[in-house]
Design a protein around this motif. Structure first.
Motif, mmCIF file in Angstrom:
data_model
loop_
_atom_site.group_PDB
_atom_site.id
_atom_site.type_symbol
_atom_site.label_atom_id
_atom_site.label_comp_id
_atom_site.label_asym_id
_atom_site.label_seq_id
_atom_site.Cartn_x
_atom_site.Cartn_y
_atom_site.Cartn_z
ATOM 1 N N GLN A 1 0.829 -1.202 0.000
ATOM 2 C CA GLN A 1 0.000 0.000 0.000
ATOM 3 C C GLN A 1 0.871 1.263 0.000
ATOM 4 O O GLN A 1 0.520 2.269 -0.587
ATOM 5 N N SER A 2 2.030 1.170 0.646
ATOM 6 C CA SER A 2 2.946 2.322 0.739
ATOM 7 C C SER A 2 3.874 2.385 -0.467
ATOM 8 O O SER A 2 4.829 3.167 -0.466
ATOM 9 N N ARG A 3 3.626 1.504 -1.451
ATOM 10 C CA ARG A 3 4.446 1.444 -2.666
ATOM 11 C C ARG A 3 5.919 1.183 -2.360
ATOM 12 O O ARG A 3 6.820 1.753 -2.965
ATOM 13 N N ARG B 1 8.878 -1.755 -2.073
ATOM 14 C CA ARG B 1 9.144 -3.135 -2.486
ATOM 15 C C ARG B 1 9.457 -3.958 -1.240
ATOM 16 O O ARG B 1 10.272 -3.530 -0.407
#
Ligand code: DC
Length: 219
Positions: free
Chosen positions: A44-46, A48
């Motif tokens: 969700q926080s982008r 990896r």
């Protein structure tokens, strides 16, 4: 009183743990859901899941709560109910990756133990007998042939509407097995005092019967 159940993906742990908890009137603690919830937050926080620094940096600003209602579990991340989003292929793969990060495991430890302090808990995961609740009086380690596990997991995914082919399920499950068994912290291994049950040819009820027999003989 804590009953610890560990084992690889697709072995039937969740089904059996839920049934056992229902039959004994215990709380069912799905520790994998906590790893999945944190994995959801990284996606969700982008971030990896392999980016150690960024993933670890998320921990201080994350809250995860598990709520229990009549045997069903609801998971909240930063107050958002993510329960319905924890079983996707992306979250599943990310959970296996972030669960190999020592800081993530340390962070989730007190959350799991706090739930364990409620007493009368059936806890299910990869390291609940070895690390989270090492003094649990009853520990089980479930295993099953790889083809049986793949078939079970595939049926579950199809039933949950996540689909995919048997081949994809085989690849995902093999990769997750490799990651869970070979990580340097708390790898998936049976505790020395765990009872091993091969579930390949057993129904969930038969496994639960064996567990209840063991618990009643020894307590
Ligand atoms: O049981 P599950 O499939 O929901 O678990 C998701 C991932 O979380 C799994 O790949 C490994 C990790 N996990 C873990 O490392 N330790 C646990 N006690 C439970 C799960």
């Amino acid at each position: 009183m804590i009953i610890a159940i560990d084992g690889p993906a697709g072995v039937g742990k969740s089904t059996v743990a839920k049934l056992l908890a229902a039959r004994l009137g215990y709380l069912y603690l799905d520790t994998g859901a906590l790893y999945r919830a944190f994995a959801w937050k990284t996606l969700q926080s982008r971030i990896r899941p392999t980016d150690l620094e960024q993933v670890t940096g998320l921990l201080p600003t994350t809250t995860i709560h598990m709520q229990f209602h009549n045997g069903a579990i609801q998971v909240l991340v930063d107050g958002i109910d993510v329960t319905g989003e924890l079983r996707t292929r992306e979250v599943t793969a990310a959970a296996s990756i972030v669960s190999a990060i020592p800081a993530v495991r340390e962070w989730l430890l007190p959350i799991q133990r706090r739930i364990g302090r409620r007493g009368s808990v059936v806890a299910e995961g990869r390291d609940v007998g070895t690390k989270v609740f090492p003094s649990a009086p009853f520990k089980f380690f479930l295993d099953a042939d790889a083809d049986v596990r793949v078939a079970r997991r595939h049926r579950e995914l199809v039933a949950a509407g996540h689909g995919g082919t048997v081949d994809t399920t085989f690849r995902d499950l093999s990769e997750r097995d490799r990651q869970d068994r070979t990580r340097s912290v708390d790898p998936l291994v049976p505790a020395d005092d765990a009872r091993l049950i091969d579930t390949s040819a057993l129904s969930p009820d038969q496994v639960v019967d064996q567990m209840i027999a063991a618990v009643s003989t020894e307590s």
